[in-house]
Design a protein around this motif. Structure first.
Motif, mmCIF file in Angstrom:
data_model
loop_
_atom_site.group_PDB
_atom_site.id
_atom_site.type_symbol
_atom_site.label_atom_id
_atom_site.label_comp_id
_atom_site.label_asym_id
_atom_site.label_seq_id
_atom_site.Cartn_x
_atom_site.Cartn_y
_atom_site.Cartn_z
ATOM 1 N N LEU A 50 0.858 -1.177 0.000
ATOM 2 C CA LEU A 50 0.000 0.000 0.000
ATOM 3 C C LEU A 50 0.901 1.236 0.000
ATOM 4 O O LEU A 50 1.894 1.300 0.737
ATOM 5 C CB LEU A 50 -0.885 0.042 1.242
ATOM 6 N N SER A 51 0.562 2.207 -0.788
ATOM 7 C CA SER A 51 1.309 3.468 -0.798
ATOM 8 C C SER A 51 0.333 4.634 -0.940
ATOM 9 O O SER A 51 -0.768 4.478 -1.466
ATOM 10 C CB SER A 51 2.344 3.487 -1.929
ATOM 11 N N TRP A 52 0.739 5.799 -0.460
ATOM 12 C CA TRP A 52 -0.129 6.979 -0.489
ATOM 13 C C TRP A 52 0.731 8.238 -0.433
ATOM 14 O O TRP A 52 1.944 8.182 -0.191
ATOM 15 C CB TRP A 52 -1.127 6.956 0.666
ATOM 16 N N VAL A 53 0.084 9.357 -0.645
ATOM 17 C CA VAL A 53 0.750 10.654 -0.611
ATOM 18 C C VAL A 53 0.262 11.419 0.619
ATOM 19 O O VAL A 53 -0.921 11.365 0.983
ATOM 20 C CB VAL A 53 0.469 11.461 -1.905
ATOM 21 N N LYS A 54 1.180 12.124 1.228
ATOM 22 C CA LYS A 54 0.885 12.896 2.439
ATOM 23 C C LYS A 54 -0.283 13.861 2.212
ATOM 24 O O LYS A 54 -0.436 14.435 1.125
ATOM 25 C CB LYS A 54 2.134 13.693 2.836
ATOM 26 N N PRO A 55 -1.129 14.104 3.225
ATOM 27 C CA PRO A 55 -2.238 15.062 3.060
ATOM 28 C C PRO A 55 -1.728 16.455 2.676
ATOM 29 O O PRO A 55 -0.625 16.864 3.077
ATOM 30 C CB PRO A 55 -2.885 15.096 4.447
ATOM 31 N N THR A 56 -2.544 17.168 1.931
ATOM 32 C CA THR A 56 -2.163 18.543 1.579
ATOM 33 C C THR A 56 -2.276 19.466 2.784
ATOM 34 O O THR A 56 -1.546 20.451 2.897
ATOM 35 C CB THR A 56 -3.063 19.073 0.452
ATOM 36 N N GLU A 57 -3.184 19.182 3.707
ATOM 37 C CA GLU A 57 -3.341 19.977 4.924
ATOM 38 C C GLU A 57 -3.045 19.093 6.125
ATOM 39 O O GLU A 57 -3.698 18.080 6.339
ATOM 40 C CB GLU A 57 -4.763 20.556 5.037
ATOM 41 N N THR A 58 -2.053 19.477 6.909
ATOM 42 C CA THR A 58 -1.701 18.679 8.084
ATOM 43 C C THR A 58 -2.280 19.245 9.384
ATOM 44 O O THR A 58 -2.012 18.724 10.464
ATOM 45 C CB THR A 58 -0.173 18.580 8.208
ATOM 46 N N GLY A 59 -3.033 20.350 9.293
ATOM 47 C CA GLY A 59 -3.678 20.903 10.490
ATOM 48 C C GLY A 59 -3.485 22.385 10.653
ATOM 49 O O GLY A 59 -4.113 23.014 11.513
ATOM 50 N N MET A 60 -2.602 22.980 9.811
ATOM 51 C CA MET A 60 -2.362 24.418 9.865
ATOM 52 C C MET A 60 -2.405 24.963 8.450
ATOM 53 O O MET A 60 -1.872 24.359 7.525
ATOM 54 C CB MET A 60 -0.978 24.724 10.467
ATOM 55 N N ASP A 61 -3.043 26.111 8.287
ATOM 56 C CA ASP A 61 -3.052 26.743 6.985
ATOM 57 C C ASP A 61 -1.650 27.220 6.626
ATOM 58 O O ASP A 61 -1.017 27.942 7.402
ATOM 59 C CB ASP A 61 -3.996 27.960 6.967
ATOM 60 N N ASN A 62 -1.175 26.812 5.446
ATOM 61 C CA ASN A 62 0.100 27.325 4.912
ATOM 62 C C ASN A 62 1.287 27.077 5.838
ATOM 63 O O ASN A 62 2.236 27.833 5.887
ATOM 64 C CB ASN A 62 0.000 28.832 4.626
ATOM 65 N N ALA A 63 1.199 26.045 6.623
ATOM 66 C CA ALA A 63 2.331 25.721 7.500
ATOM 67 C C ALA A 63 2.320 24.228 7.765
ATOM 68 O O ALA A 63 1.314 23.547 7.593
ATOM 69 C CB ALA A 63 2.243 26.503 8.809
ATOM 70 N N GLU A 64 3.457 23.727 8.192
ATOM 71 C CA GLU A 64 3.628 22.288 8.401
ATOM 72 C C GLU A 64 3.371 21.929 9.853
ATOM 73 O O GLU A 64 3.982 22.482 10.769
ATOM 74 C CB GLU A 64 5.048 21.890 8.017
ATOM 75 N N GLN A 65 2.409 21.037 10.078
ATOM 76 C CA GLN A 65 2.147 20.531 11.414
ATOM 77 C C GLN A 65 2.468 19.040 11.428
ATOM 78 O O GLN A 65 2.064 18.295 10.533
ATOM 79 C CB GLN A 65 0.685 20.761 11.804
#
Length: 285
Positions: free
Chosen positions: A254-269
């Motif tokens: 199984l493989s997938w791509v990281k979510p575009t939104e991790t919990g913060m707008d325009n920033a990495e959470q």
């Protein structure tokens, strides 16, 4: 024969001074169990001689605690030392027991004796203690600020009425400018903000006020700071590819791509985990 014209003694007729005027008591500072206040008054209109100035020797105080003093039963006795009758500033600082009620009296003295008292009733009321238990919690994209009423609202216990709370919520962790105060009623213990920016750390502080003035601020950064976050979006492009097999099993990747939104707008959470749910179909072999 008559005595010497000037007599062997001569006596200046004096009266007792009249009562001092306009006795007032004003709060200046306070601690956990005491209230420091400033007594001030105006010189008597009559100092002992009609239409002439007679030197006063002292101002004397009488402090009588009321019978109906605070429920804690604290000893309310206070003694205030005399002030010189020639003092240029007619005021005296004194410490009172917080929560006690007093009858305060001041009188003037000249060489004949004491005059009448001026009287004022006084409740030794301090500013409240700071509210405690300040917390911030998420509610969608808003913050819910909660706090606990001060244990000391001015009289050493929580019986005195607060006038209001003043709350500040800011994204500036270094300082809280004394602007943009949110005023809350004395019965309130929560406040819900408007929408806040995702990914920003917000801090809060609060103070309580009574008729004397405001309390110290609660902890400068609140007791917590809250980072506004959302749930992450779904992972992208989930695929499953065969890799090997046996008589009864198939090994796949199984493989997938990281979510575009991790919990913060325009920033990495940071994400904490990826979780799987595997449901066999009803129409299996």
């Amino acid at each position: 024969p008559w005595s010497n014209v000037h007599g062997e003694v001569s006596q200046l007729l004096l009266l007792y001074p009249s009562a001092p005027q306009t006795l007032t008591v004003a709060y200046t500072s306070g601690a956990s169990s005491t209230v420091t206040s400033l007594l001030s008054w105006v010189k008597p209109t009559e100092t002992g001689m009609d239409n002439a100035e007679q030197a006063l020797t002292a101002y004397n105080f009488l402090v009588t605690p009321a019978a109906t003093n605070n429920a804690a039963g604290t000893a309310c006795a206070v003694t205030i030392a005399d002030v010189s009758g020639t003092a240029s500033t007619l005021e005296k600082s004194a410490d009172f027991v917080k929560g006690c009620t007093y009858a305060l009296k001041v009188r003037a003295q000249n060489t004949v004796g004491y005059g009448d008292y001026a009287q004022e009733s006084y409740v030794a009321l301090g500013v409240p203690g700071a509210p405690t238990g300040l917390t911030l919690a998420l509610s969608g994209e808003t913050l819910v600020v909660s706090w606990t009423r001060p244990a000391d609202t001015g009289t050493g216990d929580s019986t005195y009425v607060l006038t209001n709370y003043e709350l500040e919520v800011t994204d500036n962790q270094a300082s809280f400018p004394d602007t943009g105060l949110i005023t809350k009623d004395d019965a309130d213990v929560t406040h819900t903000t408007g929408a806040k920016t995702l990914g920003v750390v917000y801090n809060a502080r609060i103070r309580a006020s009574n008729s004397v003035g405001p309390s110290p601020w609660s902890n400068v950064h609140g007791e917590v700071s809250q980072l506004l976050l959302l749930y992450p979006s779904a992972p992208q492009t989930l695929t499953v590819a065969y890799t090997s097999g046996a008589s009864s099993t198939v090994t796949s990747l199984l493989s997938w791509v990281k979510p575009t939104e991790t919990g913060m707008d325009n920033a990495e959470q940071a994400l904490t985990a990826y979780n799987f749910l595997v449901t066999p179909a009803a129409t299996n072999n």
